[in-house]
Scaffold this motif. Structure first.
Motif, PDB file in Angstrom:
ATOM      1  N   ALA A  53      33.606  11.281  -9.811  1.00  0.00           N
ATOM      2  CA  ALA A  53      32.866  10.865  -8.626  1.00  0.00           C
ATOM      3  C   ALA A  53      33.799  10.060  -7.741  1.00  0.00           C
ATOM      4  CB  ALA A  53      31.627  10.063  -8.983  1.00  0.00           C
ATOM      5  N   GLY A  54      33.664  10.263  -6.438  1.00  0.00           N
ATOM      6  CA  GLY A  54      34.536   9.516  -5.542  1.00  0.00           C
ATOM      7  C   GLY A  54      34.284   9.876  -4.085  1.00  0.00           C
ATOM      8  N   LEU A  55      35.117   9.334  -3.239  1.00  0.00           N
ATOM      9  CA  LEU A  55      35.010   9.518  -1.805  1.00  0.00           C
ATOM     10  C   LEU A  55      36.327  10.070  -1.266  1.00  0.00           C
ATOM     11  CD1 LEU A  55      33.249   6.169  -0.828  1.00  0.00           C
ATOM     12  CD2 LEU A  55      32.165   8.395  -1.089  1.00  0.00           C
ATOM     13  N   GLU A  56      36.198  10.931  -0.259  1.00  0.00           N
ATOM     14  CA  GLU A  56      37.356  11.454   0.450  1.00  0.00           C
ATOM     15  C   GLU A  56      37.254  11.038   1.906  1.00  0.00           C
ATOM     16  OE1 GLU A  56      37.736  15.607   0.032  1.00  0.00           O
ATOM     17  OE2 GLU A  56      38.242  15.554  -2.107  1.00  0.00           O
ATOM     18  N   PHE A  57      38.323  10.457   2.416  1.00  0.00           N
ATOM     19  CA  PHE A  57      38.322   9.951   3.789  1.00  0.00           C
ATOM     20  C   PHE A  57      39.509  10.543   4.534  1.00  0.00           C
ATOM     21  CE2 PHE A  57      39.770   6.962   7.033  1.00  0.00           C
ATOM     22  CZ  PHE A  57      38.607   6.766   7.761  1.00  0.00           C
ATOM     23  N   ALA A  58      39.256  10.976   5.771  1.00  0.00           N
ATOM     24  CA  ALA A  58      40.323  11.484   6.643  1.00  0.00           C
ATOM     25  C   ALA A  58      39.919  11.218   8.077  1.00  0.00           C
ATOM     26  CB  ALA A  58      40.567  12.976   6.421  1.00  0.00           C
ATOM     27  N   MET A  59      40.907  10.798   8.871  1.00  0.00           N
ATOM     28  CA  MET A  59      40.613  10.518  10.272  1.00  0.00           C
ATOM     29  C   MET A  59      41.884  10.636  11.094  1.00  0.00           C
ATOM     30  SD  MET A  59      39.146   7.072  12.125  1.00  0.00           S
ATOM     31  CE  MET A  59      40.738   6.253  11.986  1.00  0.00           C
ATOM     32  N   PRO A  60      41.883  11.484  12.110  1.00  0.00           N
ATOM     33  CA  PRO A  60      43.011  11.459  13.043  1.00  0.00           C
ATOM     34  C   PRO A  60      42.970  10.172  13.859  1.00  0.00           C
ATOM     35  CG  PRO A  60      41.329  12.977  13.806  1.00  0.00           C
ATOM     36  CD  PRO A  60      40.899  12.521  12.448  1.00  0.00           C
ATOM     37  N   VAL A  61      44.057   9.484  13.915  1.00  0.00           N
ATOM     38  CA  VAL A  61      44.089   8.192  14.594  1.00  0.00           C
ATOM     39  C   VAL A  61      43.817   8.402  16.080  1.00  0.00           C
ATOM     40  CG1 VAL A  61      45.516   6.178  15.131  1.00  0.00           C
ATOM     41  CG2 VAL A  61      45.726   7.292  12.912  1.00  0.00           C
ATOM     42  N   GLY A  62      42.783   7.766  16.545  1.00  0.00           N
ATOM     43  CA  GLY A  62      42.403   7.879  17.949  1.00  0.00           C
ATOM     44  C   GLY A  62      41.308   8.893  18.220  1.00  0.00           C
ATOM     45  N   LEU A  63      41.071   9.802  17.309  1.00  0.00           N
ATOM     46  CA  LEU A  63      40.049  10.841  17.490  1.00  0.00           C
ATOM     47  C   LEU A  63      40.189  11.522  18.860  1.00  0.00           C
ATOM     48  CD1 LEU A  63      36.952   8.951  16.042  1.00  0.00           C
ATOM     49  CD2 LEU A  63      38.297  10.711  14.908  1.00  0.00           C
ATOM     50  N   ARG A  64      41.427  11.890  19.190  1.00  0.00           N
ATOM     51  CA  ARG A  64      41.685  12.415  20.528  1.00  0.00           C
ATOM     52  C   ARG A  64      40.983  13.752  20.765  1.00  0.00           C
ATOM     53  NH1 ARG A  64      47.799  12.799  22.536  1.00  0.00           N
ATOM     54  NH2 ARG A  64      47.545  10.554  22.120  1.00  0.00           N
ATOM     55  N   ALA A  65      41.126  14.686  19.835  1.00  0.00           N
ATOM     56  CA  ALA A  65      40.524  16.008  20.033  1.00  0.00           C
ATOM     57  C   ALA A  65      39.000  15.919  20.124  1.00  0.00           C
ATOM     58  CB  ALA A  65      40.939  16.950  18.909  1.00  0.00           C
ATOM     59  N   ALA A  66      38.388  15.110  19.269  1.00  0.00           N
ATOM     60  CA  ALA A  66      36.932  14.968  19.312  1.00  0.00           C
ATOM     61  C   ALA A  66      36.483  14.290  20.601  1.00  0.00           C
ATOM     62  CB  ALA A  66      36.454  14.172  18.096  1.00  0.00           C
ATOM     63  N   SER A  67      37.246  13.319  21.091  1.00  0.00           N
ATOM     64  CA  SER A  67      36.893  12.664  22.353  1.00  0.00           C
ATOM     65  C   SER A  67      37.008  13.618  23.533  1.00  0.00           C
ATOM     66  CB  SER A  67      37.796  11.443  22.566  1.00  0.00           C
ATOM     67  OG  SER A  67      37.649  10.516  21.507  1.00  0.00           O
ATOM     68  N   VAL A  68      38.052  14.457  23.523  1.00  0.00           N
ATOM     69  CA  VAL A  68      38.185  15.459  24.582  1.00  0.00           C
ATOM     70  C   VAL A  68      37.021  16.450  24.530  1.00  0.00           C
ATOM     71  CG1 VAL A  68      39.607  17.357  25.406  1.00  0.00           C
ATOM     72  CG2 VAL A  68      40.668  15.208  24.768  1.00  0.00           C
ATOM     73  N   ALA A  69      36.591  16.820  23.325  1.00  0.00           N
ATOM     74  CA  ALA A  69      35.455  17.740  23.197  1.00  0.00           C
ATOM     75  C   ALA A  69      34.183  17.124  23.777  1.00  0.00           C
ATOM     76  CB  ALA A  69      35.252  18.109  21.731  1.00  0.00           C
ATOM     77  N   VAL A  70      33.993  15.816  23.588  1.00  0.00           N
ATOM     78  CA  VAL A  70      32.832  15.143  24.177  1.00  0.00           C
ATOM     79  C   VAL A  70      32.914  15.164  25.694  1.00  0.00           C
ATOM     80  CG1 VAL A  70      31.645  12.933  24.391  1.00  0.00           C
ATOM     81  CG2 VAL A  70      32.428  13.705  22.152  1.00  0.00           C
ATOM     82  N   ALA A  71      34.085  14.872  26.236  1.00  0.00           N
ATOM     83  CA  ALA A  71      34.248  14.907  27.693  1.00  0.00           C
ATOM     84  C   ALA A  71      34.030  16.313  28.241  1.00  0.00           C
ATOM     85  CB  ALA A  71      35.646  14.401  28.062  1.00  0.00           C
ATOM     86  N   HIS A  72      34.541  17.306  27.526  1.00  0.00           N
ATOM     87  CA  HIS A  72      34.352  18.688  27.964  1.00  0.00           C
ATOM     88  C   HIS A  72      32.880  19.083  27.926  1.00  0.00           C
ATOM     89  CE1 HIS A  72      34.496  23.149  27.469  1.00  0.00           C
ATOM     90  NE2 HIS A  72      35.452  23.035  28.385  1.00  0.00           N
TER      91      HIS A  72
END
Length: 662
Positions: free
Chosen positions: A467-486
């Motif tokens: 049992a455990g957790l997996e964590f991943a995050m692109p620093v800044g979340l640039r692609a996801a932020s651009v997708a929100v703006a788009h």
């Protein structure tokens, strides 16, 4: 000076030589063309006479009503007398019914079925949108289907070992060879849920038969049964995101069930728009055929009147009471009207051309020995619409407005998914495993506890968990932020387009309402003009026969009466077309022409499954306490439903969506 001149001359010669080489290289007779052919160049190539030739495709065709109509077309009519051709009486309702039932292709006047068939609408378009393997609803639902995978492999190992167990001379020893026979079997069953979680059940068996002397069994089975649960906690979690974007979607990619449902609704709106265009074209062709008959009749009457005048003038000339110039004027006008009759009969806008356009729209052969005769009389009574009611219906019922609202709804959902996707990946992972080891796969033996694999696994002696957790995050979340703006910009664009669509609809409705008032007034004006010209012809004919007036006035009056009669019937046809246009701009053309849109019959198995599932569904005792996602639509919509938005009054006819009554 001389040296400079020599250098310039040399440079000029070099440039000319270079230019000649370039011309020779780019002309038809290049350097390679001067090379003599070798012995192999005289052999004909298969590629030259076969691979490049134009061929005719071999396909299977079906015998359908349109194909039979195309094959049975007779020689076209040009100047035949319409009164001698058998009539095919056809009402407007019958013409529309034939047009919408005869062919799966939605025809149009001046359509691109020959030049661009991919742009033509058919009855299969909504079904194609549903069955699309990439963007259809079933394709989106398939992402949540259970996946069952199995693998079975065999392999052998025959590997010499670099080991000297006997301690002898290195150059004289015989290497030990590791020999194994291996088999691997993997079987898994996985399921994706609407909340983003994934469940998997795996079964793995490894078989090894080895010559290793330290093994207890020469061959054994090692395997395990494993259960896994992966639950996204941030990115990819929740039913809202998975219904819009779909499971395992990437940033900016939205292929969920709700998006697929909206795509199907847009396809239905496009199909409805094509049906509306077909009905509008049929009604236009019908009224044009009606006015074609009237114009031909007016020109025939003018020709007959001109012939009588010409014959009368011939008699006077033979009797010595007439003039040759007047006889020539009468003869010229006769031939002028005769040319107009021929043009009204076989011209580009003549009777036969108008009749053929209607024939194409209703799916008949271009010529079959009959001539369509319209039986529905055009409306000549005044029609008045309630403006506020019509405007409200246009902004609510127009298919273009509903289509744009679906596009706006899709953009709203995409923005919601983009915002939910702008989060780190944090997944909970849990695994539980039952292991086992056995000399045999199944059966009873003499090896006790490790006799067979499945007894070892089911005994529960060897269990593991994780049992455990997996964590991943692109620093800044640039692609996801651009997708929100788009997604936000797309939403603003669709809102602007919706507002502009509603504004254009109001302008189109205003133009259509103005045309109704104008064309009705033109009907009255041209009718009065026609009656006045008839009286003028009668007066001038009597005065001409009495010898008190010149023939020029009579000939001019005859031309005027034909022109005024033609304009009157054109105005009457335009008035009926204006009524059609108002219904079209109001979004009620299908109801006005009594055209119903309905889904085709389901398969028998699908109906039975729906019935069985419906028996298991019961109403909730307290539905107000149930939390449900916001529905996509506000309920069913029938574009063919009549709208009682008018009322009658003395001296006027206020019309509903039912057919006009004269």
């Amino acid at each position: 000076m001389r040296a400079a001149l020599t250098r310039n001359t040399s440079t000029l010669r070099a440039r000319r030589l270079l230019l000649s080489v370039l011309v020779a290289a780019t002309s038809g007779c290049g350097i390679f063309d001067r090379i003599k052919p070798g012995p192999h160049d005289t052999v004909a190539s298969y590629h030259d006479d076969y691979a490049l030739r134009i061929e005719y495709p071999e396909v299977k065709t079906c015998s359908t009503a349109p194909s039979l109509a195309a094959q049975q077309t007779m020689e076209p009519m040009t100047l035949e007398d319409p009164s001698k051709i058998p009539a095919l009486e056809l009402s407007l309702d019958e013409a529309i019914r034939l047009a919408v039932q005869q062919s799966p292709v939605l025809r149009s006047i001046g359509g691109a079925i020959v030049t661009a068939p991919q742009t033509v609408s058919t009855i299969y378009d909504p079904a194609l949108a549903h069955a699309n393997p990439f963007s259809g609803t079933e394709a989106a639902l398939s992402a949540f289907d259970a996946q069952w995978t199995q693998q079975l492999f065999w392999n052998t190992v025959d590997q010499p070992q670099n080991a000297n167990f006997g301690g002898g001379i290195v150059g004289a020893f015989t290497p030990r060879v590791s020999q194994q026979t291996q088999a691997t079997f993997n079987s898994s069953l996985s399921k994706q849920t609407a909340q983003g979680a994934s469940f998997a059940l795996r079964h793995v068996i490894n078989y090894v038969d080895s010559n290793n002397p330290i093994r207890q069994f020469p061959s054994d089975y090692v395997g395990y049964l494993e259960a896994e649960w992966r639950q996204p906690l941030l990115q990819g979690s929740g039913t809202t995101f998975n219904r819009i974007a779909g499971p395992n979607s990437s940033i900016g990619q939205y292929n969920g069930v709700l998006i697929a449902r909206v795509n199907e609704d847009v396809a239905l709106a496009d199909f409805e728009s094509a049906v509306i265009n077909l009905v509008a074209d049929v009604e236009l062709a019908y009224w044009e055929l009606v006015v074609g008959y009237r114009i031909l009749e007016a020109n025939v009457k003018g020709r007959d009147a001109a012939l009588q005048t010409f014959q009368y003038q011939q008699v006077r000339l033979e009797a010595g009471a007439g003039r040759s110039d007047e006889e020539a004027q009468a003869q010229s006008q006769y031939y002028q009207f005769r040319a107009q009759v021929e043009q009204a009969l076989g011209g580009v806008t003549g009777l036969y051309a108008r009749e053929q356009r209607l024939r194409y729209l209703i799916g008949l052969a271009a010529t079959d020995g009959r001539l369509i005769k319209p039986t529905t009389e055009p409306t000549d009574v005044r029609v008045v619409f309630d403006w506020q009611s019509a405007l409200g219906q246009a902004l609510d019922r127009r298919v273009e407005v509903r289509r744009q609202r679906f596009n706006l709804q899709r953009r709203e959902m995409e923005l919601t998914a983009a915002r939910l996707n702008r989060r780190p990946t944090l997944d909970f992972l849990g695994q539980y495993r039952w292991r086992g080891l056995g000399d045999d796969l199944l059966g009873d033996g003499d090896n006790g506890q490790l006799d067979n694999l499945y007894d070892s696994i089911t005994s529960g002696d060897y269990q593991e968990w994780q049992a455990g957790l997996e964590f991943a995050m692109p620093v800044g979340l640039r692609a996801a932020s651009v997708a929100v703006a788009h997604a936000r910009l797309n939403l603003q664009r669709e809102r602007a387009l919706l507002a502009e669509t509603e504004l254009k609809v109001s302008h189109d409705l205003s133009d259509a309402g103005r045309q109704i008032a104008l064309t009705y007034q033109l009907v009255e004006t041209n009718f009065d003009r026609y009656q006045a010209d008839l009286r003028q012809v009668d007066v001038l004919r009597r005065r001409y026969k009495d010898g008190t007036d010149n023939i020029n006035f009579l000939l001019q009056a005859q031309r005027q009466v034909v022109a005024s009669e033609s304009e009157f019937y054109r105005a009457l046809s335009n008035y009926n077309i204006a009524i059609r246009d108002f219904h079209r701009q109001k979004g009620s053309l299908l109801a006005y022409n009594q055209v119903q849109l309905s889904e085709g019959q389901w398969a028998a198995g699908a109906l039975r499954d729906a019935y069985d599932v419906g028996r298991c569904l019961t109403p909730r005792l307290q539905p107000e306490e149930v939390c449900m996602p916001r529905p996509l639509t506000s309920g069913p919509f029938n574009p063919s439903a009549p709208q009682a938005s008018m009322f009658s009054d003395e001296g006027m006819i206020y019309e509903s969506d039912l057919p006009l009554a004269e």
